[in-house]
Design an enzyme around this catalytic site. Structure first.
Site, PDB file in Angstrom:
ATOM      1  N   ARG A 112     -10.622 -22.652   2.321  1.00 30.07           N
ATOM      2  CA  ARG A 112     -11.098 -21.238   2.727  1.00 30.07           C
ATOM      3  C   ARG A 112     -11.352 -20.654   1.208  1.00 30.07           C
ATOM      4  O   ARG A 112     -12.359 -20.038   1.135  1.00 30.07           O
ATOM      5  CB  ARG A 112     -10.211 -20.508   3.542  1.00 30.07           C
ATOM      6  CG  ARG A 112     -10.644 -19.293   4.012  1.00 30.07           C
ATOM      7  CD  ARG A 112      -9.666 -18.589   4.754  1.00 30.07           C
ATOM      8  NE  ARG A 112      -9.783 -19.000   6.130  1.00 30.07           N
ATOM      9  CZ  ARG A 112      -9.288 -18.202   7.104  1.00 30.07           C
ATOM     10  NH1 ARG A 112      -8.622 -17.204   7.042  1.00 30.07           N
ATOM     11  NH2 ARG A 112      -9.574 -18.581   8.391  1.00 30.07           N
TER      12      ARG A 112
ATOM     13  N   ASN B 255     -22.243   2.911  -5.183  1.00 29.16           N
ATOM     14  CA  ASN B 255     -22.844   2.814  -3.916  1.00 29.16           C
ATOM     15  C   ASN B 255     -23.242   4.228  -3.547  1.00 29.16           C
ATOM     16  O   ASN B 255     -23.777   4.519  -2.251  1.00 29.16           O
ATOM     17  CB  ASN B 255     -22.284   1.902  -3.025  1.00 29.16           C
ATOM     18  CG  ASN B 255     -20.936   2.541  -2.836  1.00 29.16           C
ATOM     19  OD1 ASN B 255     -20.374   3.540  -2.986  1.00 29.16           O
ATOM     20  ND2 ASN B 255     -19.950   1.524  -2.059  1.00 29.16           N
TER      21      ASN B 255
ATOM     22  N   TRP C 192     -18.537   7.364  -0.572  1.00 33.48           N
ATOM     23  CA  TRP C 192     -17.374   7.087  -0.142  1.00 33.48           C
ATOM     24  C   TRP C 192     -17.433   6.037   0.877  1.00 33.48           C
ATOM     25  O   TRP C 192     -17.473   6.594   1.892  1.00 33.48           O
ATOM     26  CB  TRP C 192     -16.410   8.278   0.178  1.00 33.48           C
ATOM     27  CG  TRP C 192     -16.561   9.731  -0.818  1.00 33.48           C
ATOM     28  CD1 TRP C 192     -17.215  10.680  -1.105  1.00 33.48           C
ATOM     29  CD2 TRP C 192     -15.613   9.951  -1.836  1.00 33.48           C
ATOM     30  NE1 TRP C 192     -16.933  11.379  -1.875  1.00 33.48           N
ATOM     31  CE2 TRP C 192     -15.675  10.910  -2.579  1.00 33.48           C
ATOM     32  CE3 TRP C 192     -14.389   8.992  -2.334  1.00 33.48           C
ATOM     33  CZ2 TRP C 192     -14.960  11.616  -3.391  1.00 33.48           C
ATOM     34  CZ3 TRP C 192     -13.536   9.501  -3.339  1.00 33.48           C
ATOM     35  CH2 TRP C 192     -14.234  10.635  -3.832  1.00 33.48           C
TER      36      TRP C 192
ATOM     37  N   GLU D 262     -15.384   4.999   4.240  1.00 33.69           N
ATOM     38  CA  GLU D 262     -15.552   6.275   5.055  1.00 33.69           C
ATOM     39  C   GLU D 262     -16.886   6.322   5.625  1.00 33.69           C
ATOM     40  O   GLU D 262     -16.962   6.731   6.829  1.00 33.69           O
ATOM     41  CB  GLU D 262     -14.857   7.450   4.437  1.00 33.69           C
ATOM     42  CG  GLU D 262     -13.431   7.441   3.580  1.00 33.69           C
ATOM     43  CD  GLU D 262     -12.426   7.009   4.481  1.00 33.69           C
ATOM     44  OE1 GLU D 262     -12.558   7.040   5.617  1.00 33.69           O
ATOM     45  OE2 GLU D 262     -11.493   6.774   3.861  1.00 33.69           O
TER      46      GLU D 262
END
Ligand code: TPP
Ligand code: MG
Length: 578
Positions: A357, A476, A479, A482
C-alpha cells in the site's frame, strides 16, 4: 564554572540575577521570548550572562519554539514573557505544550507585589489562567525562595507531576529587584539532574508475559513516552513478534522497513489485534479512547513511566509502571527469544500489505492529477520533497487538509505537527526552533495558507535569527478542510472559509527572505533546491481546493458525540445500544 563559581554563588545579588544564573545553569543554551518592563531585569541578566535570547513577534510563538526545542532535543525549553498580554498571548501555545507533554518553563512578568489588587499596569490573574493547562502555576513572592521554587518547577516540567509538561512561574517586579545573599545557598539547585526513573514491578512483567503467550495478534502502539527507548522498543518487537504502529509523537523510532511495521494498515491492525501494548501513549481520541469500538478484539497492556500515559481511559490487564526503556528490556528478556515458538503470520501479512500500500501511495504522489480549477494537488509538494530531503531532515506540518496529506506524504523520521490539540499556527515557530537546534539539518515546514497566517510574522524571526528553515505555504486560498465540509455536509453554504489567493512570497520578501511562488509542479524541484540553498526561504505553492482529504472523509469535521471519527462513533453507538 563562571557565574556559578563558589564566590559568585555566595555574593549577594538581585533575584533577577539569581534567576538568570539558574536558567544559564539548568536551561538550554537558548531561550525564547518577547521583552517587557516586568521581565527586563531577568532579560538583562540573561543577556549579560551570554545566554542566547531569540526574540519573537508574538509570545505564542516563543512558547511554541520552547516546546519544539524540548520535543526535538529532550532538553528543557524556556520562554520569557511579560506581564498581562504577554502571558495571555501564550495561552494557546501552553495548552498545546500541555497536550504534547513538552517539558517547558515559562517565566512570566508580574506587577510589583505592593500594587497587588490595586489595578496595576498589565495586571490580570495569570496564575489562575495558566493553572489548568500547566503542571504548576505559581507567583514566587519570597526572594530567597525563588531558586528553590524554580528547581521544583523544572522537576514538575520534566515529569515529577503525572506527566511532563509546561510549568508557569512569575516573579513580581519588586521581588526581582530585591538583593538576596542566600537564595541559592544550595549548589545542587544549579546542577543538571537526570529525570528520576523507577523500575517496574516484576509481577506486572509476569502478567504481561502471560498475556503475550496467549495472544495470536499482539500489537504495540508507541507514544511520546517511548521517545528515548527506540532500541528497547525494537528489541521487544523482535522478541515478541508483535506488529507495530507508531503515532505522530513517536514517528521515526522504528523504521517503516521493520517486519513489525504496519503503518499503512492502521485500521486493520487496530480492528484485528487481540492484545494491544501501549508504550508511553495516552489512549486519547486518536486511539478511540481504547474503546472496544476501535479495538473490538483486544485486551490491553499499558506501559509508561507517567500515570497520564498509562492509567487513562482504559486500564491494562497488565500495568507496567516505570522507566519505559527498562520496562521494555525486562519484558523482552522475560518473553525470551525463541522465534520458532511464535506464530508471526499475522504481522507478516500486515507488513506485506503495508509495504504494498505504501509503495502504491508513494508512486501516486507524483502523478496525482490537478483539481478542476487546474491547480496542482498538494501531493505534488510531497513528491518533490521526498526527492530532496535527506534522511535526517526535520519536517513540520500545519493546517487542515494539508496536514492530512502531509501525515502520509512527508516521510521524515523527525516530524512534528499540529498534534492532538489541532493547533493551527505551530508551523513557522516549530520550524524556527528546529532550525536553530539543528543548524546542519534540513528543516521544512509545510503549512496551509490559513495556518501559516496565524504566525506568519515569525518569518521575521527567521530572518533576524537566521533560522535556516524552508516554509512551504500550500496556498488553496481557503481554510479548505472546513470549506469542503461546508460544501459537502452543510448544504453547500460556504461562508467564512475562503481566503484571498494572496502572494505570501511577496510578504516574505518584505522581511528579506528568499521567496518564490510556484504554480507549475514541474518547477517545484528547482524552487525547493533554491529555497534550501538560500534558507530561510519561503515557497508559496498554488494548490487546488478540489480535494478530499482522509481526515475529512473520516468525519473529523463533523465532531460526532462519542468518538472523533464517524466509523468509531457508529461502532460506539452500536455497542452502547446492545
Ligand atoms: C487555532 C485554530 N483555529 C481554527 C481551527 C479549525 N480548523 C481546523 S483545520 C482548519 C483549516 C485550515 O486551513 P489551512 O491551514 O489553509 O489548511 P487547508 O485545509 O486549506 O489545507 C481550521 C480553520 C483550528 N484547528 N485551530
Ligand atoms: Mg488552505
Amino acid at each position: 564554572m563562571t557565574e556559578t563559581s563558589a564566590n559568585a554563588m555566595s555574593a549577594p545579588a538581585t533575584v533577577a540575577k539569581w534567576v538568570a544564573r539558574f536558567v544559564e545553569a539548568r536551561g538550554p543554551k537558548r531561550v525564547f521570548g518577547l521583552q517587557g518592563g516586568h521581565i527586563q531585569p531577568i532579560w538583562d541578566r540573561l543577556a549579560a550572562h551570554g545566554v542566547e535570547i531569540v526574540d519573537v513577534r508574538h509570545e505564542g510563538a516563543a512558547v511554541h519554539m520552547a516546546a519544539a526545542h524540548a520535543l526535538l532535543t529532550g532538553e528543557l525549553g524556556v520562554a520569557l514573557v511579560t506581564s498581562g498580554p504577554g502571558v495571555t498571548n501564550c495561552v494557546t501555545s501552553v495548552a498545546n505544550a500541555d497536550l504534547e507533554r513538552a517539558p517547558i518553563l515559562i517565566i512570566g512578568g508580574c506587577p510589583p507585589a505592593r500594587q497587588d489588587h490595586m489595578g496595576p499596569l498589565q495586571g490580570t490573574p495569570h496564575v489562575e489562567i495558566m493553572r489548568p493547562i500547566t503542571r504548576r502555576s505559581r507567583t514566587l513572592r519570597i526572594a530567597d525562595q525563588v531558586i528553590r521554587e524554580l528547581d521544583e518547577a523544572v522537576a514538575c516540567a520534566q515529569g515529577a507531576a503525572p506527566l511532563p509538561g509546561p510549568v508557569y512561574v512569575e516573579i513580581p517586579a519588586d521581588v526581582l529587584r530585591t538583593t538576596t545573599a542566600d537564595s541559592a545557598a544550595l549548589p545542587e539547585y544549579f546542577a543538571r539532574r537526570n529525570v528520576a526513573s523507577t523500575l517496574p514491578d516484576p509481577a506486572a512483567i509476569d502478567r504481561a508475559v502471560a498475556l503475550l503467550a496467549n495472544a495470536k495478534r499482539p500489537l504495540v502502539i508507541s507514544g511520546g513516552g517511548a521517545r528515548n527507548a527506540a532500541v528497547e522498543l525494537i528489541a521487544l518487537l523482535d522478541a515478541s513478534g508483535a506488529a507495530y504502529l507508531d503515532t505522530q509523537e513517536s514517528r521515526g523510532l522504528v523504521s517503516a522497513d521493520h517486519p513489525a511495521f504496519a503503518g499503512a494498515m492502521r485500521a486493520a491492525a487496530m480492528t484485528e489485534a487481540d492484545l494491544v501494548l501501549t508504550v508511553g501513549r495516552k489512549l486519547d481520541y486518536q486511539l478511540g479512547y481504547g474503546s472496544p469500538a476501535a479495538f473490538p478484539a483486544a485486551r490491553f497492556i499499558r506501559i509508561a513511566a507517567h500515570a497520564g500515559e498509562r492509567d487513562d481511559n482504559r486500564p491494562g490487564e497488565a500495568r507496567i509502571a516505570g522507566d519505559v526503556a527498562a520496562s521494555l528490556t525486562m519484558l523482552a528478556h522475560a518473553v525470551g527469544n525463541d522465534r520458532s515458538a511464535r506464530d508471526t503470520s499475522w504481522r507478516e501479512s500486515l507488513h506485506a500489505k503495508h509495504v504494498e500500500r505504501s509503495r502504491k501511495y508513494i508512486a501516486s504522489l507524483a502523478v496525482t492529477p490537478p483539481g478542476s480549477d487546474g491547480r496542482m494537488h498538494p501531493n505534488r509538494i510531497f513528491a518533490a520533497l521526498r526527492a530532496r530531503l535527506r534522511d535526517d531532515a526535520v519536517a513540520i506540518a500545519d493546517g487542515g487538509d494539508i496536514l492530512s496529506f502531509a501525515r502520509l506524504g512527508l516521510a521524515t523520521a523527525t516530524y512534528l505537527d499540529s498534534g492532538a490539540f489541532g493547533c493551527l499556527g505551530v508551523g513557522v515557530p516549530f520550524a524556527n526552533a528546529a532550525a536553530l537546534a539543528f543548524p546542519g539539518r534540513q528543516v521544512v515546514a509545510v503549512c496551509g495558507d490559513g495556518a501559516f497566517g496565524l504566525h506568519a510574522m515569525e518569518v521575521d524571526t527567521a530572518a533576524r535569527h537566521r533560522c535556516r528553515a524552508v516554509f512551504i505555504v500550500a496556498n488553496n486560498a481557503a481554510w479548505n478542510i472546513e470549506r469542503v465540509d461546508q460544501e459537502r455536509n452543510h448544504g453547500g453554504r460556504v461562508s467564512g472559509t475562503t481566503l484571498g489567493d494572496s502572494d505570501y512570497a511577496a510578504m516574505a520578501r518584505a522581511f528579506d527572505l528568499h521567496a518564490e511562488r510556484v504554480s507549475d509542479p514541474a518547477q517545484l524541484d528547482a524552487a525547493l533546491a533554491r529555497a534550501f540553498a538560500s534558507a530561510p526561504a519561503l515557497v508559496d505553492v498554488a494548490v487546488t481546493r478540489d480535494t478530499l482529504s482522509s481526515d475529512l472523509a473520516k468525519g473529523l469535521s463533523l465532531v460526532p458525540d462519542y468518538q472523533a471519527l464517524t466509523a468509531w462513533d457508529n461502532a460506539e453507538r452500536a455497542r452502547l445500544s446492545r
